[in-house]
Design an enzyme around this catalytic site. Structure first.
Site, PDB file in Angstrom:
ATOM      1  N   ARG A 144       0.947  -1.187   0.039  1.00  0.00           N
ATOM      2  CA  ARG A 144       0.180   0.025  -0.069  1.00  0.00           C
ATOM      3  C   ARG A 144       0.749   1.172   0.110  1.00  0.00           C
ATOM      4  NH1 ARG A 144      -5.104   1.991   3.674  1.00  0.00           N
ATOM      5  NH2 ARG A 144      -6.022   0.514   2.196  1.00  0.00           N
ATOM      6  N   HIS A 197      -7.581   0.676  -6.396  1.00  0.00           N
ATOM      7  CA  HIS A 197      -7.695   0.066  -5.121  1.00  0.00           C
ATOM      8  C   HIS A 197      -8.453  -1.348  -5.481  1.00  0.00           C
ATOM      9  CE1 HIS A 197      -7.779  -0.803  -0.657  1.00  0.00           C
ATOM     10  NE2 HIS A 197      -8.792   0.201  -0.460  1.00  0.00           N
ATOM     11  N   GLN A 199     -10.337  -3.571  -2.998  1.00  0.00           N
ATOM     12  CA  GLN A 199     -11.565  -3.057  -2.269  1.00  0.00           C
ATOM     13  C   GLN A 199     -12.945  -3.580  -3.255  1.00  0.00           C
ATOM     14  OE1 GLN A 199     -12.109  -0.696   0.265  1.00  0.00           O
ATOM     15  NE2 GLN A 199     -14.323  -1.260  -0.167  1.00  0.00           N
ATOM     16  N   ASP A 247     -16.992   8.406  -0.920  1.00  0.00           N
ATOM     17  CA  ASP A 247     -15.661   7.781  -0.171  1.00  0.00           C
ATOM     18  C   ASP A 247     -15.181   9.281   0.185  1.00  0.00           C
ATOM     19  OD1 ASP A 247     -13.118   7.173   0.355  1.00  0.00           O
ATOM     20  OD2 ASP A 247     -12.424   7.159  -1.622  1.00  0.00           O
ATOM     21  N   CYS A 298     -16.450   2.469   1.166  1.00  0.00           N
ATOM     22  CA  CYS A 298     -14.917   1.982   1.569  1.00  0.00           C
ATOM     23  C   CYS A 298     -14.457   1.931   2.825  1.00  0.00           C
ATOM     24  CB  CYS A 298     -14.046   2.361   0.501  1.00  0.00           C
ATOM     25  SG  CYS A 298     -13.539   3.972   0.524  1.00  0.00           S
TER      26      CYS A 298
END
Ligand code: CP
Ligand code: NVA
Length: 330
Positions: free
Chosen positions: A108, A135, A138, A231, A272
């Site tokens: 990450r 991502h 996710q 988000d 998320c």
């Protein structure tokens, strides 16, 4: 011939066919059933993985750790302060060393090129746990959650409200295009996804029957919508000075009861996480003191309401990440 992802890295869903993505979702469903029924599944006993985090995390880190242990693997965690990577040792050298000791690497951090280079130099599967651009793990959790609600994701309209060119929005556009869904990016034009990514996704959509829409009208985004997704307005790595501008640009796109009422009756809300839905965080309180906002991208009533599925979604991170590691390491 059956699908095999053995030895593959998982860097962006652009690299995977719709059949491969559906295969991973099917595996995740199976792993979720095993976890729920207490069926042991230490299929990767004896293997070792390393988790590299250059940005903070709760869900992704815990998902990789728990999933890794459930599969019987040894798990090593490295944060930026405790490795030589980038400071005293190049990325290529670090990757070569890690590839000698570990069977798989999670990363990450910032640039997408870092995760690509790790895969190139380590020689073992690398999993993207979030970069500035994408991502992908996710996405599997998100679509699994959509499936759990609607049984079939195909043809469903998912609207992303807010900063529609961040890593999560980019990845949602890709996965919706791959899986024949209707994706709508809803936000101010200057925060729509990059043209080249839109072009790639339009080409995929032509093959899969997916539809991509772009609008700066929140009501248009909510119309016929099955999944309202949002988000944070300022992603990790972006400068704090941008808060004022983002708040000004994005407050009309807050997912609140009015937007929910404009969507389909059985629509659900996804996020998320982490989310700013109240003042119970350091940043949430600071924003309230400075701008008077009680919540940002989602109102507290929607976040706590009956349509919200974000905690199922968070749990699904673990089952889907397990599927990715199993498929690529077995
Ligand atoms: N959704 C997500 O990636 O959460 P973390 O930042 O906590 O890992
Ligand atoms: N767009 C957010 C996602 C966090 C999971 C960020 O990058 O900070």
């Amino acid at each position: 011939m059956g699908i095999s992802l053995s030895g593959r890295s998982f860097l962006t869903l652009l690299d995977f066919t719709p059949e491969e993505i559906r295969y991973l979702l099917g595996l995740a469903e199976e792993f979720k059933r095993m976890k729920r029924t207490g069926t042991p599944h230490e299929y990767l006993r004896g293997k070792q993985i390393v988790l590299l985090f250059e940005k903070t995390s709760t869900r992704t880190r815990c998902s990789f750790e728990v999933a890794g242990r459930d599969l019987g693997m040894g798990v090593t965690f490295l944060d930026p302060g405790s490795s030589q990577m980038g400071k005293k040792e190049s990325l290529a050298d670090t990757a070569k060393v890690l590839g000698r000791m570990f069977d798989g690497i999670e990363y990450r951090g910032y640039k997408q090129s870092v995760v690509e280079d790790l895969a190139k130099y380590s020689g073992v599967p690398v999993w993207n746990g979030l970069t500035d651009d994408f991502h992908p793990t996710q996405m599997l959790a998100d679509i699994l959650t959509v499936r759990e609600e609607f049984h079939d994701e195909r043809g469903r309209k998912l609207t992303f409200f807010g900063d529609a060119r961040n890593n999560v929005a980019n990845s949602l556009m890709v996965v919706c295009a791959k899986l024949g869904m209707r994706f709508c990016a809803c936000g101010p034009k200057e925060l729509w996804p990059a043209e080249d990514l839109i072009a790639k996704c339009q080409a995929i959509a032509k093959e899969t029957g997916a539809e991509l829409e772009f609008t700066d009208d929140p009501m248009e985004g909510a119309k016929d919508c099955d999944v309202l997704y949002t988000d944070i307005w300022l992603s990790m790595g972006e400068p704090d000075e941008l808060w004022a501008k983002r708040i000004e640009l994005l407050h009309p796109y807050q997912v609140n009861q009015k937007l929910l009422d404009a969507a389909n009756e059985n629509a659900i809300f996804l996020h998320c996480l982490p989310a700013f839905h109240d003042r119970e965080t350091e940043i949430g309180e600071k924003i309230y003191q400075k701008y008077g906002l009680e919540s940002m991208e989602v109102s507290d009533d929607v976040f706590l309401g009956t349509k919200a599925r974000q905690f199922d979604q968070a749990e699904n991170r673990m089952h889907t990440i397990k599927a990715v590691m199993y498929a690529t390491l077995k």
